[in-house]
Design an enzyme around this catalytic site. Structure first.
Site, mmCIF file in Angstrom:
data_model
loop_
_atom_site.group_PDB
_atom_site.id
_atom_site.type_symbol
_atom_site.label_atom_id
_atom_site.label_comp_id
_atom_site.label_asym_id
_atom_site.label_seq_id
_atom_site.Cartn_x
_atom_site.Cartn_y
_atom_site.Cartn_z
ATOM 1 N N MET A 1 -3.737 4.389 0.466
ATOM 2 C CA MET A 1 -4.205 4.899 1.756
ATOM 3 C C MET A 1 -5.301 5.946 1.603
ATOM 4 O O MET A 1 -6.113 6.113 2.506
ATOM 5 C CB MET A 1 -3.034 5.466 2.570
ATOM 6 C CG MET A 1 -2.124 4.410 3.178
ATOM 7 S SD MET A 1 -2.957 3.256 4.310
ATOM 8 C CE MET A 1 -3.576 4.344 5.595
ATOM 9 N N GLY B 1 -1.608 4.293 -4.923
ATOM 10 C CA GLY B 1 -1.528 3.055 -5.675
ATOM 11 C C GLY B 1 -0.409 2.986 -6.689
ATOM 12 O O GLY B 1 -0.148 1.920 -7.242
ATOM 13 N N ILE C 1 0.849 -1.188 0.000
ATOM 14 C CA ILE C 1 0.000 0.000 0.000
ATOM 15 C C ILE C 1 0.886 1.240 0.000
ATOM 16 O O ILE C 1 1.976 1.240 0.573
ATOM 17 C CB ILE C 1 -0.984 -0.017 1.204
ATOM 18 C CG1 ILE C 1 -2.113 1.007 1.017
ATOM 19 C CG2 ILE C 1 -0.246 0.150 2.526
ATOM 20 C CD1 ILE C 1 -3.297 0.787 1.948
ATOM 21 N N CYS C 2 0.428 2.272 -0.682
ATOM 22 C CA CYS C 2 1.106 3.573 -0.688
ATOM 23 C C CYS C 2 0.019 4.641 -0.567
ATOM 24 O O CYS C 2 -1.055 4.368 -0.050
ATOM 25 C CB CYS C 2 1.952 3.744 -1.948
ATOM 26 S SG CYS C 2 0.999 3.788 -3.485
ATOM 27 N N ARG C 3 0.256 5.822 -1.030
ATOM 28 C CA ARG C 3 -0.737 6.890 -0.911
ATOM 29 C C ARG C 3 -1.913 6.669 -1.859
ATOM 30 O O ARG C 3 -3.067 6.707 -1.463
ATOM 31 C CB ARG C 3 -0.093 8.249 -1.177
ATOM 32 C CG ARG C 3 -1.054 9.417 -1.009
ATOM 33 C CD ARG C 3 -0.315 10.751 -1.143
ATOM 34 N NE ARG C 3 -1.195 11.842 -0.816
ATOM 35 C CZ ARG C 3 -1.979 12.451 -1.701
ATOM 36 N NH1 ARG C 3 -2.000 12.067 -2.962
ATOM 37 N NH2 ARG C 3 -2.755 13.452 -1.315
#
Length: 118
Positions: free
Chosen positions: A97, A73, A69-71
């Site tokens: 996120m 995608g 997961i990141c901010r």
């Protein structure tokens, strides 16, 4: 549902279920300042920059499927490719996120208080 480098992505709710039941490890690949401001409870942290440099997965993630997961995608898709190339079962969270928080799932800061996504 998992693939080494496949197109399969998980919704935030699916990712939470798979990590809550211990089936997979949630790995946040954002930078440290982003992680500190807010992350999913129980997520492990290894910035994408460290994965690009060849960093190993944290011990709790080794030998298990990994959900990245990141901010939003984008970085998590890069991490899926990196880890997939090394044989790790990896997929990521659609919308990152931002989608996690928008779905009302918990976000905490480094102190365990309510966090924010930056």
């Amino acid at each position: 549902m998992f693939s080494r480098r496949g197109p399969s992505r998980l919704t935030p709710a699916q990712a939470r279920r798979r990590t809550a039941d211990g089936h997979a490890a949630l790995l946040d690949v954002r930078e440290t300042y982003e992680w500190a401001a807010g992350h999913a409870p129980g997520a492990l942290h290894v910035p994408l920059t460290r994965l690009l440099a060849g960093a190993a997965l944290p011990a709790p993630a080794q030998g298990r499927p990994v959900i990245l997961i990141c901010r939003s995608g984008n970085r998590s898709r890069q991490a899926v490719d990196i880890l997939g190339d090394s044989g790790v079962e990896a997929t990521d969270v659609t919308g990152g996120m931002l989608a996690w928080a928008a779905d009302g799932l918990p976000v905490v800061d480094t102190h365990g208080d309510s966090g924010v996504i930056t």
